[in-house]
Motif scaffolding. Structure first.
Motif, PDB file in Angstrom:
ATOM      1  N   ILE A 437     -29.564  10.057 -21.852  1.00 55.86           N
ATOM      2  CA  ILE A 437     -28.465   9.093 -21.849  1.00 55.86           C
ATOM      3  C   ILE A 437     -28.245   8.571 -20.431  1.00 55.86           C
ATOM      4  CG2 ILE A 437     -26.049   8.694 -22.423  1.00 55.86           C
ATOM      5  CD1 ILE A 437     -27.789   9.285 -24.822  1.00 55.86           C
ATOM      6  N   ASP A 438     -28.287   7.242 -20.305  1.00 64.43           N
ATOM      7  CA  ASP A 438     -28.047   6.594 -19.027  1.00 64.43           C
ATOM      8  C   ASP A 438     -27.193   5.361 -19.250  1.00 64.43           C
ATOM      9  OD1 ASP A 438     -29.585   8.350 -17.404  1.00 64.43           O
ATOM     10  OD2 ASP A 438     -31.433   7.358 -18.097  1.00 64.43           O
ATOM     11  N   GLU A 439     -26.657   4.835 -18.146  1.00 63.98           N
ATOM     12  CA  GLU A 439     -25.951   3.559 -18.184  1.00 63.98           C
ATOM     13  C   GLU A 439     -26.993   2.444 -18.228  1.00 63.98           C
ATOM     14  OE1 GLU A 439     -22.773   2.862 -18.306  1.00 63.98           O
ATOM     15  OE2 GLU A 439     -21.922   4.872 -18.087  1.00 63.98           O
ATOM     16  N   VAL A 440     -26.939   1.605 -19.261  1.00 59.90           N
ATOM     17  CA  VAL A 440     -27.938   0.558 -19.495  1.00 59.90           C
ATOM     18  C   VAL A 440     -27.242  -0.785 -19.547  1.00 59.90           C
ATOM     19  CG1 VAL A 440     -29.739  -0.302 -21.040  1.00 59.90           C
ATOM     20  CG2 VAL A 440     -29.420   2.167 -20.736  1.00 59.90           C
ATOM     21  N   ASP A 441     -27.818  -1.780 -18.885  1.00 57.79           N
ATOM     22  CA  ASP A 441     -27.323  -3.158 -18.975  1.00 57.79           C
ATOM     23  C   ASP A 441     -27.750  -3.707 -20.322  1.00 57.79           C
ATOM     24  OD1 ASP A 441     -27.158  -6.034 -18.868  1.00 57.79           O
ATOM     25  OD2 ASP A 441     -26.827  -5.824 -16.712  1.00 57.79           O
ATOM     26  N   ILE A 442     -26.778  -3.866 -21.220  1.00 52.83           N
ATOM     27  CA  ILE A 442     -27.097  -4.211 -22.592  1.00 52.83           C
ATOM     28  C   ILE A 442     -27.715  -5.602 -22.704  1.00 52.83           C
ATOM     29  CG2 ILE A 442     -24.785  -5.094 -23.069  1.00 52.83           C
ATOM     30  CD1 ILE A 442     -27.137  -3.182 -25.455  1.00 52.83           C
ATOM     31  N   GLU A 443     -27.323  -6.544 -21.852  1.00 52.04           N
ATOM     32  CA  GLU A 443     -27.847  -7.906 -21.968  1.00 52.04           C
ATOM     33  C   GLU A 443     -29.326  -7.942 -21.594  1.00 52.04           C
ATOM     34  OE1 GLU A 443     -26.867 -12.449 -20.408  1.00 52.04           O
ATOM     35  OE2 GLU A 443     -25.559 -10.758 -19.856  1.00 52.04           O
ATOM     36  N   SER A 444     -29.668  -7.360 -20.449  1.00 52.24           N
ATOM     37  CA  SER A 444     -31.085  -7.354 -20.035  1.00 52.24           C
ATOM     38  C   SER A 444     -31.922  -6.511 -20.976  1.00 52.24           C
ATOM     39  CB  SER A 444     -31.196  -6.835 -18.609  1.00 52.24           C
ATOM     40  OG  SER A 444     -30.687  -5.508 -18.532  1.00 52.24           O
ATOM     41  N   PHE A 445     -31.286  -5.420 -21.543  1.00 49.87           N
ATOM     42  CA  PHE A 445     -32.010  -4.559 -22.477  1.00 49.87           C
ATOM     43  C   PHE A 445     -32.400  -5.314 -23.740  1.00 49.87           C
ATOM     44  CE2 PHE A 445     -31.598  -1.821 -26.237  1.00 49.87           C
ATOM     45  CZ  PHE A 445     -32.676  -0.978 -26.035  1.00 49.87           C
ATOM     46  N   THR A 446     -31.477  -6.030 -24.329  1.00 48.92           N
ATOM     47  CA  THR A 446     -31.775  -6.756 -25.565  1.00 48.92           C
ATOM     48  C   THR A 446     -32.722  -7.927 -25.316  1.00 48.92           C
ATOM     49  OG1 THR A 446     -29.707  -7.988 -25.225  1.00 48.92           O
ATOM     50  CG2 THR A 446     -29.633  -6.076 -26.694  1.00 48.92           C
ATOM     51  N   GLU A 447     -32.598  -8.579 -24.157  1.00 46.41           N
ATOM     52  CA  GLU A 447     -33.528  -9.675 -23.846  1.00 46.41           C
ATOM     53  C   GLU A 447     -34.948  -9.142 -23.718  1.00 46.41           C
ATOM     54  OE1 GLU A 447     -31.959 -11.441 -20.360  1.00 46.41           O
ATOM     55  OE2 GLU A 447     -30.426 -12.629 -21.426  1.00 46.41           O
ATOM     56  N   ARG A 448     -35.098  -7.970 -23.090  1.00 48.10           N
ATOM     57  CA  ARG A 448     -36.432  -7.389 -22.940  1.00 48.10           C
ATOM     58  C   ARG A 448     -37.029  -7.026 -24.288  1.00 48.10           C
ATOM     59  NH1 ARG A 448     -35.111  -3.253 -20.292  1.00 48.10           N
ATOM     60  NH2 ARG A 448     -35.444  -1.603 -21.844  1.00 48.10           N
ATOM     61  N   VAL A 449     -36.201  -6.517 -25.206  1.00 48.59           N
ATOM     62  CA  VAL A 449     -36.718  -6.160 -26.531  1.00 48.59           C
ATOM     63  C   VAL A 449     -37.188  -7.396 -27.277  1.00 48.59           C
ATOM     64  CG1 VAL A 449     -36.093  -5.198 -28.768  1.00 48.59           C
ATOM     65  CG2 VAL A 449     -35.331  -4.068 -26.698  1.00 48.59           C
ATOM     66  N   LEU A 450     -36.377  -8.469 -27.254  1.00 46.25           N
ATOM     67  CA  LEU A 450     -36.766  -9.676 -27.976  1.00 46.25           C
ATOM     68  C   LEU A 450     -37.980 -10.338 -27.343  1.00 46.25           C
ATOM     69  CD1 LEU A 450     -33.416 -11.443 -28.965  1.00 46.25           C
ATOM     70  CD2 LEU A 450     -35.057 -10.338 -30.458  1.00 46.25           C
ATOM     71  N   ARG A 451     -38.138 -10.181 -26.033  1.00 46.33           N
ATOM     72  CA  ARG A 451     -39.240 -10.839 -25.358  1.00 46.33           C
ATOM     73  C   ARG A 451     -40.581 -10.319 -25.866  1.00 46.33           C
ATOM     74  NH1 ARG A 451     -38.105  -9.347 -20.405  1.00 46.33           N
ATOM     75  NH2 ARG A 451     -36.347 -10.807 -20.305  1.00 46.33           N
ATOM     76  N   LYS A 452     -40.617  -9.092 -26.312  1.00 46.08           N
ATOM     77  CA  LYS A 452     -41.884  -8.530 -26.793  1.00 46.08           C
ATOM     78  C   LYS A 452     -42.366  -9.210 -28.065  1.00 46.08           C
ATOM     79  CE  LYS A 452     -40.679  -4.249 -27.217  1.00 46.08           C
ATOM     80  NZ  LYS A 452     -40.798  -2.805 -27.469  1.00 46.08           N
ATOM     81  N   PHE A 453     -41.415  -9.821 -28.825  1.00 44.51           N
ATOM     82  CA  PHE A 453     -41.794 -10.422 -30.106  1.00 44.51           C
ATOM     83  C   PHE A 453     -41.896 -11.941 -30.050  1.00 44.51           C
ATOM     84  CE2 PHE A 453     -39.818  -6.376 -31.069  1.00 44.51           C
ATOM     85  CZ  PHE A 453     -40.694  -5.829 -31.988  1.00 44.51           C
ATOM     86  N   GLN A 454     -41.811 -12.519 -28.861  1.00 53.87           N
ATOM     87  CA  GLN A 454     -41.871 -13.979 -28.781  1.00 53.87           C
ATOM     88  C   GLN A 454     -43.214 -14.507 -29.279  1.00 53.87           C
ATOM     89  OE1 GLN A 454     -39.534 -16.107 -28.132  1.00 53.87           O
ATOM     90  NE2 GLN A 454     -37.937 -14.653 -27.416  1.00 53.87           N
ATOM     91  N   GLY A 455     -44.305 -13.881 -28.874  1.00 49.20           N
ATOM     92  CA  GLY A 455     -45.617 -14.370 -29.294  1.00 49.20           C
ATOM     93  C   GLY A 455     -45.830 -14.254 -30.782  1.00 49.20           C
ATOM     94  N   VAL A 456     -45.494 -13.104 -31.353  1.00 50.33           N
ATOM     95  CA  VAL A 456     -45.661 -12.898 -32.803  1.00 50.33           C
ATOM     96  C   VAL A 456     -44.796 -13.861 -33.579  1.00 50.33           C
ATOM     97  CG1 VAL A 456     -45.455 -11.238 -34.675  1.00 50.33           C
ATOM     98  CG2 VAL A 456     -46.248 -10.487 -32.427  1.00 50.33           C
ATOM     99  N   ALA A 457     -43.526 -14.037 -33.124  1.00 47.37           N
ATOM    100  CA  ALA A 457     -42.622 -14.929 -33.835  1.00 47.37           C
ATOM    101  C   ALA A 457     -43.123 -16.364 -33.780  1.00 47.37           C
ATOM    102  CB  ALA A 457     -41.225 -14.832 -33.229  1.00 47.37           C
ATOM    103  N   LYS A 458     -43.708 -16.735 -32.646  1.00 50.08           N
ATOM    104  CA  LYS A 458     -44.218 -18.108 -32.530  1.00 50.08           C
ATOM    105  C   LYS A 458     -45.385 -18.333 -33.467  1.00 50.08           C
ATOM    106  CE  LYS A 458     -45.478 -21.490 -29.015  1.00 50.08           C
ATOM    107  NZ  LYS A 458     -45.725 -21.715 -27.564  1.00 50.08           N
ATOM    108  N   GLU A 459     -46.234 -17.300 -33.574  1.00 51.06           N
ATOM    109  CA  GLU A 459     -47.378 -17.428 -34.484  1.00 51.06           C
ATOM    110  C   GLU A 459     -46.895 -17.547 -35.938  1.00 51.06           C
ATOM    111  OE1 GLU A 459     -49.874 -14.098 -33.917  1.00 51.06           O
ATOM    112  OE2 GLU A 459     -50.530 -14.675 -31.889  1.00 51.06           O
ATOM    113  N   GLU A 460     -45.850 -16.819 -36.291  1.00 52.82           N
ATOM    114  CA  GLU A 460     -45.351 -16.852 -37.653  1.00 52.82           C
ATOM    115  C   GLU A 460     -44.357 -17.982 -37.889  1.00 52.82           C
ATOM    116  OE1 GLU A 460     -46.370 -14.996 -40.083  1.00 52.82           O
ATOM    117  OE2 GLU A 460     -47.676 -13.681 -38.887  1.00 52.82           O
ATOM    118  N   ASN A 461     -44.114 -18.783 -36.834  1.00 46.26           N
ATOM    119  CA  ASN A 461     -43.172 -19.903 -36.936  1.00 46.26           C
ATOM    120  C   ASN A 461     -41.762 -19.390 -37.302  1.00 46.26           C
ATOM    121  OD1 ASN A 461     -42.362 -22.574 -36.759  1.00 46.26           O
ATOM    122  ND2 ASN A 461     -42.945 -23.072 -38.877  1.00 46.26           N
TER     123      ASN A 461
END
Length: 588
Positions: A437-461
């Motif tokens: 358990i650590d203090e996490v910046d929730i905004e940067s954390f969620t942006e990083r998670v979504l960034r991993k799926f940008q390519g797949v989402a673009k391919e699937e439109n």
């Protein structure tokens, strides 16, 4: 009636009746004795006097002188002297002399007394009074012969009324004595009965108090006789009753606590099927069984048909019976044993165990083995098949060899992921998961998670959106790696089950004491009957939704364990054909 119902009244009436009977019998005996004694004494006196007068007249030569001397010597007797046909009466006779003379002359028993030789005596009724009233008299005659040879008789009589006067006086005396005795006996009886009944009344009051549950009531010990001993015994009985009832209440409370705390249901039946004792799990079973047979639970007085048949078997066979029943979707195992009253069966006791979870775990174990076998069979088959192709030199070119090798590599990676996920899930379910358990910046954390799926989402439109609403603070406490694994799994599932030109949204919201994360998609959705099972291992919904998009079916089970390790909750809401929403709430 109240007097007769009391001990005082019964004792007083008993003593009075006993005394009255004794006095009555004594009075009759005394009166009979006195009457006979007085009559006998009067007869004896008359006989003796008549003999003396006759002897005196016989000895005297001068008859007139003899009569005068007789009247002077014996002045208290009624004497009549007959000489020939002449009768001489003593001066103290007040009765009708003519009647007496007539009687003596005409009576067949006395008219020849002067010619006899023996005394004659008789009790008769004679009218002696001048008022014409008859009276009973006792008359005695004694013949005599004078020195001159002249014969005669001396008559003495006595009215019986004079003889009965002592009897009447005696009766009055006895009745007076009886009355005094009754009064004294009554006083004594009330005194004695009061002494006896006063402690008894106090015992009665104490007994009523004991019946009300007041076992501390004490009876005062006034005497040391049998009543005092009874009071001592009563006080000891009260103490013993209080001790026994306290012991029984303690045992009852202990039994009730044991039954209430038992996870298994316990029901005690009488021989005819009446329910005597139950505990909460047993009541749940009874209500479920009655509801299943559409019996009004509030008015039901009997048992369900299945339980009734089992009870009949136990009573008839006098042996323990075991059965398993499915009621309202839950599985119950019933162990029923007979209860004996010495040598006779008086009922039965049933122990009811809810085996639903055990049966579910058994089914999960069976499904787990089947699913693992199914998931491993395909990659193993492909590995076996392509490896055989290499061994048999089916691949003629280097490109074919590389293609076969790539398939083997991919399937081995798939098997590795499956094994790793199984191991992770096993460690989590065993409680061996460790969080950092650590203090996490929730905004940067969620942006990083979504960034991993940008390519797949673009391919699937598919469009990816991040909504940050009312964030009160940027820093939140969580295990970033584990929670990234959860969101990765949810977003990956959402993309795989969303058709082209759809959208996947990650929404983050701060609540008063929690952090809310939602993953929404506009995909095919989940059928309502499948929703309760989405977090189970190897769950896969409609095959049409997963065709060509293979998964192990362990991702949601792992995600649930990670969220629960954070002491959070994860839920799913879905509408078939419109999309699915997974909601996560983490306490802060």
């Amino acid at each position: 009636m109240r007097l007769w119902r009391s001990v005082v009244g019964k004792l007083w009436i008993t003593i009075i009746l006993l005394l009255s009977v004794v006095l009555f019998i004594l009075t009759i005996l005394l009166l009979e004795f006195f009457e006979n004694y007085i009559v006998d004494q009067a007869e004896e006196d008359l006989n003796s006097t008549s003999k003396q007068v006759a002897h005196f007249v016989e000895e005297m030569k001068d008859g007139d002188l003899a009569l005068k001397a007789t009247w002077n010597l014996i002045d208290d007797a009624n004497i009549i002297v007959q000489k020939g046909n002449e009768y001489s009466f003593s001066p103290n006779i007040r009765e009708d002399k003519k009647q007496i003379e007539k009687f003596l002359k005409e009576d067949s028993y006395f008219k020849n007394s002067a010619n006899g030789t023996e005394m004659r005596k008789k009790e008769t009724t004679l009218n002696l009074s001048k008022e014409g009233q008859s009276d009973q008299i006792y008359i005695v005659s004694m013949p005599f012969t004078m020195s001159s040879g002249e014969k005669g008789a001396v008559y003495l009589y006595q009215p019986l009324s004079y003889l009965q006067e002592p009897s009447r006086q005696t009766t009055k005396f006895i009745l007076l004595a009886a009355g005094i005795a009754i009064i004294l006996t009554t006083i004594f009886a009330f005194f004695l009965s009061t002494r006896i009944t006063a402690p008894l009344r106090k015992m009665k009051q104490a007994a009523f108090e004991v019946t009300k549950g007041n076992f501390d009531t004490k009876v005062p010990i006034l005497t040391y006789d049998e009543i005092g001993e009874l009071a001592i015994a009563f006080n000891q009985m009260g103490r013993q009753l209080k001790y026994n009832l306290n012991a029984l209440n303690q045992e009852k409370e202990q039994l009730s606590s044991i039954l209430s705390s038992m996870a298994d249901g316990v029901i005690t039946f009488s021989r005819n099927g009446t329910i005597l004792i139950t505990n909460p799990p047993a009541e749940q079973f009874l209500q479920a069984s009655l509801y299943e047979q559409k019996i009004d639970i509030t008015n039901a007085s009997g048992l369900s048909s299945k339980v009734q048949r089992l009870l009949e078997e136990v009573v008839q066979t006098e042996q323990e019976q075991v059965t398993e029943m499915t009621v309202q979707g839950r599985t119950w195992v019933i162990l029923m044993s007979p209860l004996y009253n010495q040598t006779k069966i008086r009922g039965a006791v049933a122990v009811i165990r809810d085996m639903t979870e055990e049966r579910r775990l058994d089914k999960l174990r069976q499904d787990f083995v089947a699913n693992v076998s199914h998931e491993l069979r395909t990659p193993i088959s492909m590995l076996q098949g392509y490896s055989e192709a290499i061994v048999d030199d089916i691949a003629s070119t280097e490109e074919e060899m590389k293609e076969i090798a790539k398939v083997i590599h991919d399937e081995s990676l798939r098997m590795g992921r499956l094994v790793n996920e199984l191991l992770d899930l096993a460690r989590m379910e065993a409680g061996h998961i460790r969080l950092s358990i650590d203090e996490v910046d929730i905004e940067s954390f969620t942006e990083r998670v979504l960034r991993k799926f940008q390519g797949v989402a673009k391919e699937e439109n598919i469009e990816l959106h991040l909504l940050l609403e009312s964030l009160q603070r940027q820093e939140v406490k969580m295990d970033a790696d584990k929670l990234e694994q959860v969101l990765t799994n949810l977003i990956d599932n959402a993309i795989r089950h969303t058709q082209g030109e759809g959208a996947v949204t990650l929404e983050v919201e701060s609540l008063p004491s929690a952090l809310s994360l939602k993953v929404q998609d506009t995909g095919a959705g989940i059928a309502e009957e499948d929703l309760p099972f989405v977090f189970e291992r190897f769950y896969k919904g409609d095959k049409a939704r997963t065709r060509g998009k293979a998964g192990t079916g362990l991702g949601l089970a792992i995600a649930k364990n990670i969220v629960e390790a954070h002491e959070g909750t994860i839920r799913v809401h879905s509408t078939l054909g419109k999309g699915t929403t997974f909601s996560i709430r983490l306490p802060q």
